[in-house]
Write a protein that holds these residues in place. Sequence first.
Motif, short mmCIF file in Angstrom:
data_model
loop_
_atom_site.label_atom_id
_atom_site.label_comp_id
_atom_site.label_asym_id
_atom_site.label_seq_id
_atom_site.Cartn_x
_atom_site.Cartn_y
_atom_site.Cartn_z
N LEU A 41 0.83 -1.19 0.00
CA LEU A 41 0.00 0.00 0.00
C LEU A 41 0.87 1.25 0.00
N PRO A 42 0.42 2.30 -0.69
CA PRO A 42 1.14 3.57 -0.59
C PRO A 42 1.09 4.09 0.85
N VAL A 43 2.20 4.62 1.31
CA VAL A 43 2.30 5.15 2.66
C VAL A 43 2.66 6.62 2.58
N THR A 44 1.97 7.44 3.35
CA THR A 44 2.27 8.86 3.45
C THR A 44 2.59 9.17 4.90
N GLN A 45 3.69 9.88 5.14
CA GLN A 45 4.09 10.31 6.48
C GLN A 45 3.92 11.82 6.56
N ILE A 46 3.25 12.29 7.60
CA ILE A 46 3.02 13.72 7.79
C ILE A 46 3.32 14.07 9.24
N ARG A 47 4.03 15.17 9.44
CA ARG A 47 4.21 15.73 10.78
C ARG A 47 3.62 17.13 10.73
N LEU A 48 2.74 17.42 11.69
CA LEU A 48 2.15 18.75 11.76
C LEU A 48 1.91 19.13 13.21
N TYR A 49 1.59 20.39 13.41
CA TYR A 49 1.41 20.93 14.76
C TYR A 49 0.01 21.53 14.87
N PHE A 50 -0.65 21.16 15.95
CA PHE A 50 -2.05 21.46 16.23
C PHE A 50 -2.06 22.50 17.35
N HIS A 51 -2.69 23.65 17.09
CA HIS A 51 -2.71 24.77 18.05
C HIS A 51 -4.10 24.89 18.64
N ASN A 52 -4.27 24.43 19.89
CA ASN A 52 -5.55 24.53 20.58
C ASN A 52 -5.57 25.83 21.37
N ARG A 167 2.14 14.04 20.77
CA ARG A 167 2.84 14.47 21.98
C ARG A 167 2.57 15.94 22.21
N THR A 168 2.59 16.32 23.47
CA THR A 168 2.34 17.71 23.84
C THR A 168 3.65 18.48 23.77
N ILE A 169 3.65 19.58 23.02
CA ILE A 169 4.82 20.46 22.92
C ILE A 169 4.78 21.48 24.05
N SER A 170 3.63 22.11 24.24
CA SER A 170 3.46 23.08 25.32
C SER A 170 1.98 23.14 25.67
N GLY A 171 1.71 23.55 26.91
CA GLY A 171 0.31 23.64 27.31
C GLY A 171 0.13 24.36 28.62
N ASP A 172 -1.04 24.93 28.79
CA ASP A 172 -1.43 25.62 30.01
C ASP A 172 -2.71 24.96 30.51
N VAL A 179 -0.09 23.30 22.35
CA VAL A 179 0.41 22.94 21.03
C VAL A 179 0.76 21.46 21.08
N PHE A 180 0.27 20.70 20.11
CA PHE A 180 0.52 19.26 20.03
C PHE A 180 1.20 18.93 18.71
N GLU A 181 2.11 17.97 18.77
CA GLU A 181 2.73 17.44 17.55
C GLU A 181 2.01 16.16 17.18
N PHE A 182 1.61 16.05 15.91
CA PHE A 182 0.96 14.85 15.39
C PHE A 182 1.85 14.27 14.30
N ASN A 183 2.26 13.01 14.47
CA ASN A 183 2.98 12.27 13.45
C ASN A 183 2.02 11.24 12.90
N ILE A 184 1.72 11.37 11.62
CA ILE A 184 0.65 10.59 11.00
C ILE A 184 1.26 9.65 9.96
N THR A 185 0.90 8.38 10.05
CA THR A 185 1.25 7.39 9.03
C THR A 185 -0.06 6.95 8.40
N VAL A 186 -0.18 7.22 7.10
CA VAL A 186 -1.42 6.95 6.38
C VAL A 186 -1.18 5.88 5.33
N TYR A 187 -2.04 4.86 5.33
CA TYR A 187 -2.04 3.83 4.30
C TYR A 187 -3.29 4.04 3.47
#
Length: 191
Positions: A41-52, A167-172, A179-187
């Motif tokens: 299967l094709p695999v896509t790797q994405i790293r992004l940051y989520f700002h709550n 994983r949590t990068i920073s938070g109050d 701010v959360f880091e999301f590492n996504i592996t998509v098939y």
Amino acid sequence: MEKRAFGVVFLLAIASISQTVAQTLLTHGSIPVEKLFLGPLPVTQIRLYFHNVAAGPKATAYRIANSSITNTSPTLFGFLNMIDNLLTASPDPNSPQLGRAQGLYGSADLNAIGFFINFNFYFTSGPYNGSTLNIIGRDAVFSNNRELSVGGGTGHFRLANGIVTARTISGDVATMNAVFEFNITVYQPIP
């Protein structure tokens, strides 16, 4: 008559394939994904940051419900937030914007901090512009190792599944700004 004969042959072929798959599952316990789709299967790797941002003039996460015990619960059980959070290429909110996280999260555990989440990551730039990924699962936000599921997608990610580590990068804790880091592996079976 030919259509009827073709229909019967077609149904027999489907039944045969289904029986073969069922026998393989019963005999071997599972079928490797590659065999179901006749190749890797094709695999896509994405790293992004989520700002709550749940507090302040530029909030993007809003409380839409509380249970009768939310304010007295040590886990905030029963609250529900609707979000339209920024997704970026780095933890800096001024870094290139990749998209928006739109959906819900709320406290779903009476005994520990554990959020139920259901987000659509809507990509608004880059190679996945216009595509979505659905992220769903239990997020124990104070845990170092968190896994969520990719429950589907659209556009580039049609019929996707996969895994997300967070994983949590920073938070109050008081404001729930984080701010959360999301590492996504998509098939995905369809490239």
